[in-house]
Design a protein around this motif. Structure first.
Motif, short mmCIF file in Angstrom:
data_model
loop_
_atom_site.label_atom_id
_atom_site.label_comp_id
_atom_site.label_asym_id
_atom_site.label_seq_id
_atom_site.Cartn_x
_atom_site.Cartn_y
_atom_site.Cartn_z
N GLY A 16 37.87 26.61 38.15
CA GLY A 16 38.20 27.98 38.55
C GLY A 16 37.04 28.73 39.14
O GLY A 16 37.22 29.62 39.96
N GLU A 68 42.81 24.75 42.67
CA GLU A 68 44.06 25.36 43.10
C GLU A 68 45.26 24.47 42.80
O GLU A 68 46.33 24.96 42.42
N LEU A 117 45.91 24.68 39.07
CA LEU A 117 46.40 26.01 38.72
C LEU A 117 47.87 26.13 39.07
O LEU A 117 48.68 26.66 38.27
N ARG A 153 50.79 26.77 36.21
CA ARG A 153 51.73 27.90 36.24
C ARG A 153 53.17 27.41 36.11
O ARG A 153 54.00 28.05 35.44
N ARG A 188 43.53 30.46 32.47
CA ARG A 188 43.23 31.26 33.66
C ARG A 188 44.47 31.33 34.53
O ARG A 188 45.31 30.42 34.51
N ASN A 189 44.59 32.41 35.28
CA ASN A 189 45.71 32.59 36.20
C ASN A 189 45.19 32.93 37.59
O ASN A 189 45.89 33.52 38.40
N SER A 190 43.92 32.56 37.82
CA SER A 190 43.28 32.89 39.09
C SER A 190 42.15 31.89 39.33
O SER A 190 41.90 31.01 38.51
N SER A 191 41.48 32.04 40.47
CA SER A 191 40.27 31.28 40.80
C SER A 191 39.27 32.24 41.43
O SER A 191 39.62 33.37 41.79
N GLU A 241 37.96 32.61 44.27
CA GLU A 241 38.25 33.16 45.59
C GLU A 241 39.17 34.38 45.52
O GLU A 241 39.15 35.23 46.40
N LEU A 242 39.98 34.43 44.47
CA LEU A 242 40.96 35.51 44.33
C LEU A 242 40.40 36.71 43.59
O LEU A 242 41.10 37.70 43.41
N ASP A 243 39.15 36.60 43.14
CA ASP A 243 38.54 37.70 42.40
C ASP A 243 37.14 37.97 42.93
O ASP A 243 36.16 37.96 42.20
N TYR A 252 35.63 32.06 33.92
CA TYR A 252 35.91 30.63 34.01
C TYR A 252 34.94 29.73 33.25
O TYR A 252 35.14 28.52 33.19
#
Length: 442
Positions: A32, A70, A73, A77, A119-122, A124-126, A136
């Motif tokens: 992540g 990704e 992830l 999900r 985690r629900n993101s990586s 790049e998204l934050d 992470y």
């Protein structure tokens, strides 16, 4: 009024969740974060002795436009969505339809699989975060502004008190590697003690080479599997690498006392760093001769429950960790084929289940939960990536049904020509008692 409505909502939610046997499952999409410089700011494995990060953040493998973080992830999900169906009666009816693809049973025990994502993101998204790896990291770390200790992923997992952790990863395939999937395992205290005794001249190498653990991961190039395993034993006991002979610690390569990098009841008592000066004898000794397995972590490591988790078991070695990992891989092999077969009954081609990867991995060691750590595909093998991206729903259903089976069992259909069929046997959860609730700090 709002507070009262919230209280009623929580009561009703608990009534739904806990009127049936409820099991907590953590789905961990690996990585992540990003391997960014400087390591002093963006690293992982924070060591309170040197007050520094000991390694770069491990961001996972990449190939072309595909990244491990990704792909896993997206799959995690989907698994979480399927697990969530078990929380309601209506949802469980749909879940039952999935179960029927695998089993000829007419009824299925009602349970709740209380799922969580690590985690629900990586990263790049934050991008707005100053410390992009903060959400992470595996291990605890200090807040750069307040110096307060922030829980890493391992501490977060233990705080949830899960029965089962499903950690999803991808591998890069080397030359001649056809793809597929593989378990990731760490042995228990007994195997590391054999390696320690070999290093110390108390046992012959055959004590390890004739064991099922002998196919150890080679991470130090030019060293044999035994030499790599002996070095891992030094890291496990002392925190330091060994030299190639396996006879003494390499003080230039420090991995840290990892049990103290996690917020849990097995960390050494506050102020343990002050004991390092008197390190000729005890748990901080830099020699095998002086080492003593003392303290709550080492008591835990030698307990029956850790033997059950990491040694012996249905797969012949690796304990319940190996069984649940292998069983979930069998469910994917079975379920994807069963769901995607054509009108002629022909199954899609899939990569095989490979031999396990064996080393001192963190997640199977520093959580109390039974851990299914799966390299679920190879990022540079098109067949694997096609299944994990174009057919991630079928893969997720297979994993979720496998998780269900690990708790209550499942009588499997046995179609002709199906190359892999799960055992459908549950884990003996009862013998662990409240062990899964005990890792969190008191």
């Amino acid at each position: 009024m709002i507070h009262r409505l919230f209280t009623i909502f929580v009561f009703l939610l608990n009534t739904v969740l806990f009127s049936h046997p409820t099991y907590t499952v953590v789905v961990d999409p690996g990585h992540g974060g990003v391997a960014k410089e400087p390591m002093s700011v963006y690293g992982d494995k924070y060591d309170t002795i040197t007050q520094s990060y000991l390694e770069k953040y491990k961001q996972g493998t990449e190939h072309g436009s595909h990244t491990e973080r990704e792909i896993v992830l997206g799959l995690a999900r989907e698994v979480q969505k399927v697990l969530k169906l078990t929380e309601t009666e209506e949802g469980f009816e749909k879940f039952t339809e999935y179960l029927k693809k695998f089993s000829s049973s007419k009824s299925f025990p009602r349970i709740v699989l209380n799922g969580h994502l690590t985690r629900n993101s990586s990263f790049e998204l934050d991008p707005q975060s100053e410390d992009v790896n903060a959400p992470y990291r595996l291990y605890d770390f200090p807040n750069p502004k307040t110096s307060e200790r922030t829980k890493g992923r391992l501490s977060y997992i233990n705080s949830l008190k899960p029965h089962l952790v499903l950690s999803l990863h991808l591998n890069p395939a080397g030359k001649g590697q056809v793809g597929g999937m593989a378990a990731v395992l760490t042995p228990g205290y007994a195997t590391f003690k054999i390696l320690k005794d070999i290093s110390d001249g108390k046992k012959k190498p055959k004590a390890f080479l004739n064991s099922p653990w002998s196919d150890w991961l080679v991470f130090a190039g030019g060293w044999s599997k035994l030499e790599n395993a002996m070095t891992d034993a030094w890291i496990y006991f002392h925190g330091y690498w060994a030299d190639k002979s396996g006879k003494k610690a390499d003080l230039s390569k420090f991995e840290g006392y990892r049990q103290n990098m996690v917020t849990w009841r097995y960390a050494d008592k506050r102020g343990w760093e002050n004991l390092l000066k008197a390190n000729s004898q005890g748990p901080y000794s830099k020699s095998h001769a002086g080492f003593r397995a003392e303290g709550s972590f080492w008591e835990r490591e030698q307990s029956k429950k850790e033997i059950w988790r990491r040694e012996g078991g249905r797969e012949g070695f690796g304990g319940d960790n190996h069984y649940v990992t292998s069983e979930l891989m069998r469910f994917v092999q079975y379920g994807v084929r069963e769901q995607l077969q054509n009108k002629k009954g022909e199954y899609p081609e899939m990569g095989p289940i490979q031999k396990p990867y064996i080393s001192t991995y963190s997640l199977p060691t520093y959580t109390n939960a039974i851990c299914a750590f799966i390299e679920i595909g190879y990022i540079n093998r098109k067949r694997d990536i096609k299944i994990l991206t174009e057919h991630k729903k079928e893969t997720a259903i297979s994993l979720a049904v496998g998780i269900y089976s690990l708790f209550v069992g499942l009588e499997m259909k046995k179609p002709k020509m199906m190359p892999v069929i799960p055992k459908g046997k549950p884990v003996n959860w009862e013998r662990y008692g409240k062990y899964f609730e005990e890792a969190e700090s008191p």
